[in-house]
Design an enzyme around this catalytic site. Structure first.
Site, PDB file in Angstrom:
ATOM      1  N   LYS A   1       0.834  -1.211   0.000  1.00 58.73           N
ATOM      2  CA  LYS A   1       0.000   0.000   0.000  1.00 58.73           C
ATOM      3  C   LYS A   1       0.872   1.266   0.000  1.00 58.73           C
ATOM      4  O   LYS A   1       0.622   2.189  -0.771  1.00 58.73           O
ATOM      5  CB  LYS A   1      -0.937   0.023   1.231  1.00 58.73           C
ATOM      6  CG  LYS A   1      -1.916  -1.142   1.291  1.00 58.73           C
ATOM      7  CD  LYS A   1      -2.913  -0.989   2.424  1.00 58.73           C
ATOM      8  CE  LYS A   1      -2.309  -1.059   3.810  1.00 58.73           C
ATOM      9  NZ  LYS A   1      -1.718  -2.381   4.162  1.00 58.73           N
TER      10      LYS A   1
ATOM     11  N   ARG B   1      11.946  -6.306   5.389  1.00 66.06           N
ATOM     12  CA  ARG B   1      11.994  -5.013   4.709  1.00 66.06           C
ATOM     13  C   ARG B   1      12.654  -3.912   5.548  1.00 66.06           C
ATOM     14  O   ARG B   1      12.634  -3.953   6.766  1.00 66.06           O
ATOM     15  CB  ARG B   1      10.595  -4.590   4.243  1.00 66.06           C
ATOM     16  CG  ARG B   1       9.656  -4.167   5.324  1.00 66.06           C
ATOM     17  CD  ARG B   1       8.265  -3.869   4.762  1.00 66.06           C
ATOM     18  NE  ARG B   1       7.365  -3.461   5.822  1.00 66.06           N
ATOM     19  CZ  ARG B   1       6.102  -3.138   5.659  1.00 66.06           C
ATOM     20  NH1 ARG B   1       5.548  -3.194   4.454  1.00 66.06           N
ATOM     21  NH2 ARG B   1       5.357  -2.779   6.677  1.00 66.06           N
TER      22      ARG B   1
ATOM     23  N   ARG C   1      -9.561   1.053   8.808  1.00 68.98           N
ATOM     24  CA  ARG C   1      -9.208  -0.327   9.141  1.00 68.98           C
ATOM     25  C   ARG C   1     -10.327  -1.004   9.921  1.00 68.98           C
ATOM     26  O   ARG C   1     -10.208  -2.180  10.266  1.00 68.98           O
ATOM     27  CB  ARG C   1      -7.941  -0.339   9.987  1.00 68.98           C
ATOM     28  CG  ARG C   1      -6.649  -0.627   9.195  1.00 68.98           C
ATOM     29  CD  ARG C   1      -5.518  -0.442  10.161  1.00 68.98           C
ATOM     30  NE  ARG C   1      -4.316  -1.159   9.880  1.00 68.98           N
ATOM     31  CZ  ARG C   1      -3.226  -0.593   9.365  1.00 68.98           C
ATOM     32  NH1 ARG C   1      -3.220   0.649   8.960  1.00 68.98           N
ATOM     33  NH2 ARG C   1      -2.123  -1.307   9.239  1.00 68.98           N
TER      34      ARG C   1
ATOM     35  N   ARG D   1      -0.583  -8.479  13.338  1.00 69.36           N
ATOM     36  CA  ARG D   1      -1.124  -7.475  12.407  1.00 69.36           C
ATOM     37  C   ARG D   1      -2.012  -8.147  11.355  1.00 69.36           C
ATOM     38  O   ARG D   1      -3.039  -7.598  10.945  1.00 69.36           O
ATOM     39  CB  ARG D   1       0.026  -6.692  11.763  1.00 69.36           C
ATOM     40  CG  ARG D   1       0.687  -5.745  12.777  1.00 69.36           C
ATOM     41  CD  ARG D   1       2.065  -5.287  12.353  1.00 69.36           C
ATOM     42  NE  ARG D   1       2.071  -4.514  11.137  1.00 69.36           N
ATOM     43  CZ  ARG D   1       3.155  -4.305  10.382  1.00 69.36           C
ATOM     44  NH1 ARG D   1       4.321  -4.832  10.734  1.00 69.36           N
ATOM     45  NH2 ARG D   1       3.071  -3.586   9.294  1.00 69.36           N
TER      46      ARG D   1
ATOM     47  N   ARG E   1      11.245  -0.824  10.781  1.00 67.28           N
ATOM     48  CA  ARG E   1      10.144  -0.537  11.698  1.00 67.28           C
ATOM     49  C   ARG E   1      10.162  -1.516  12.871  1.00 67.28           C
ATOM     50  O   ARG E   1      10.399  -2.704  12.683  1.00 67.28           O
ATOM     51  CB  ARG E   1       8.809  -0.654  10.955  1.00 67.28           C
ATOM     52  CG  ARG E   1       8.486   0.587  10.164  1.00 67.28           C
ATOM     53  CD  ARG E   1       7.279   0.425   9.309  1.00 67.28           C
ATOM     54  NE  ARG E   1       6.144  -0.222   9.970  1.00 67.28           N
ATOM     55  CZ  ARG E   1       4.928  -0.288   9.451  1.00 67.28           C
ATOM     56  NH1 ARG E   1       4.691   0.262   8.263  1.00 67.28           N
ATOM     57  NH2 ARG E   1       3.950  -0.889  10.082  1.00 67.28           N
TER      58      ARG E   1
HETATM   59  P1  AMP Z   1       0.849   0.650   9.009  1.00 70.78           P
HETATM   60  O1  AMP Z   1       2.022   1.576   8.854  1.00 70.78           O
HETATM   61  O2  AMP Z   1      -0.319   1.068   8.187  1.00 70.78           O
HETATM   62  O3  AMP Z   1       1.217  -0.792   8.803  1.00 70.78           O
HETATM   63  O4  AMP Z   1       0.368   0.783  10.536  1.00 70.78           O
HETATM   64  C1  AMP Z   1       1.234   0.449  11.604  1.00 70.78           C
HETATM   65  C2  AMP Z   1       0.421   0.297  12.873  1.00 70.78           C
HETATM   66  O5  AMP Z   1      -0.230   1.533  13.193  1.00 70.78           O
HETATM   67  C3  AMP Z   1      -0.698  -0.719  12.797  1.00 70.78           C
HETATM   68  O6  AMP Z   1      -0.261  -2.051  13.050  1.00 70.78           O
HETATM   69  C4  AMP Z   1      -1.639  -0.214  13.893  1.00 70.78           C
HETATM   70  O7  AMP Z   1      -1.148  -0.529  15.178  1.00 70.78           O
HETATM   71  C5  AMP Z   1      -1.515   1.297  13.718  1.00 70.78           C
HETATM   72  N1  AMP Z   1      -2.506   1.823  12.753  1.00 70.78           N
HETATM   73  C6  AMP Z   1      -2.267   2.413  11.534  1.00 70.78           C
HETATM   74  N2  AMP Z   1      -3.396   2.799  10.937  1.00 70.78           N
HETATM   75  C7  AMP Z   1      -4.406   2.440  11.775  1.00 70.78           C
HETATM   76  C8  AMP Z   1      -5.813   2.541  11.713  1.00 70.78           C
HETATM   77  N3  AMP Z   1      -6.437   3.073  10.654  1.00 70.78           N
HETATM   78  N4  AMP Z   1      -6.527   2.068  12.784  1.00 70.78           N
HETATM   79  C9  AMP Z   1      -5.933   1.542  13.865  1.00 70.78           C
HETATM   80  N5  AMP Z   1      -4.598   1.396  13.969  1.00 70.78           N
HETATM   81  C10 AMP Z   1      -3.835   1.837  12.950  1.00 70.78           C
END
Ligand code: AMP
Length: 228
Positions: A23, A137, A98, A182, A171
């Site tokens: 994404k 990654r 989400r 996740r 990360r």
């Molecule tokens: P991402 O960078 O999109 O993979 O997000 C990393 C982490 O941030 C996720 O595993 C969640 O803990 C949190 N997170 C990101 N976006 C959301 C969202 N829309 N709702 C809830 N938690 C989020």
């Protein structure tokens, strides 16, 4: 929704898919190509954690465990970001919504400004392969270019091919056990959005297991249809 636009409002695209589906990579490509703004709630939350804000403090442990941060926090962060002037050219939402509550809140926010979702693009991938993809990654801290221990190593170790910086970052939540959490969160709380956007006629599916150029092409074609 037949793909043609009926309003001149700024386009709103959603990228849906499990962690590691690409994404972020695809959102950055669309940002460069179409002048849309990438809104990544993961990036916004990581910035909140780094700044030590109240929202960041509340989110830190939840993110490290691979769970979802509470709807109220994430919706408030997204609402603030969407209100900034650069979003007036249109946005690509990466990692939001989400949950169904977030999707409903987004519909409400957009309708307040006369906007609507043009397309929710689902990046379809094989979950098991996602764990391998994510666990290897890393990213250039200088320009954001993504790399991978197996699939895309820099030409010179630890040095970015694009900007020459020597500050690769990984990360904290890109380890195998957090990735499994996740993925679970995705299946339990996010996957119902596939039906949500199908019902609205907004869902577009893209096979995201193939070559990055082919995936990109498919997404560009979908985006061209919604650009004013
Ligand atoms: P991402 O960078 O999109 O993979 O997000 C990393 C982490 O941030 C996720 O595993 C969640 O803990 C949190 N997170 C990101 N976006 C959301 C969202 N829309 N709702 C809830 N938690 C989020």
């Amino acid at each position: 929704m037949d793909g043609s636009r009926i309003t001149q409002a700024p386009p709103v695209l959603i990228l849906l898919g499990p962690p590691g589906a690409g994404k972020g990579t695809q959102a950055r490509m669309l940002e460069e190509r179409f002048g849309l703004v990438q809104l990544s709630t993961g990036d916004l939350l990581r910035a909140a954690v780094a700044s030590g804000s109240e929202a960041g403090k509340a989110a830190k442990a939840v993110m490290e465990a691979g769970d979802l941060v509470g709807d109220d926090i994430v919706i408030a962060i997204l609402r603030d970001r969407l209100a900034q002037p650069d979003c007036g050219n249109g946005v690509i939402l990466d990692g939001f919504p989400r949950t169904t509550a977030q999707a409903e809140a987004l519909d409400q926010m957009l309708s307040e400004s006369g906007q609507q979702i043009d397309a929710a693009v689902l990046l379809e991938v094989d979950d098991v392969k996602m764990v391998v993809r994510i666990a290897g990654r890393f990213t250039c801290g200088g320009c954001g270019e993504g790399y991978h221990d197996t699939f895309k190593t820099p030409k010179v170790a630890d040095t970015c091919d694009c900007c020459g910086a020597r500050k690769m970052t990984r990360r904290a939540d890109d380890n195998a056990s957090t990735v499994m959490s996740r993925l679970d969160a995705y299946h339990e709380q996010t996957s119902p959005l596939v039906a949500y956007y199908t019902d609205k006629g907004a869902l577009r599916r893209v096979d995201a297991m193939g070559r990055i150029e082919d995936i990109q092409k498919a997404i560009v074609t979908l985006t061209e249809r919604v650009m004013p």
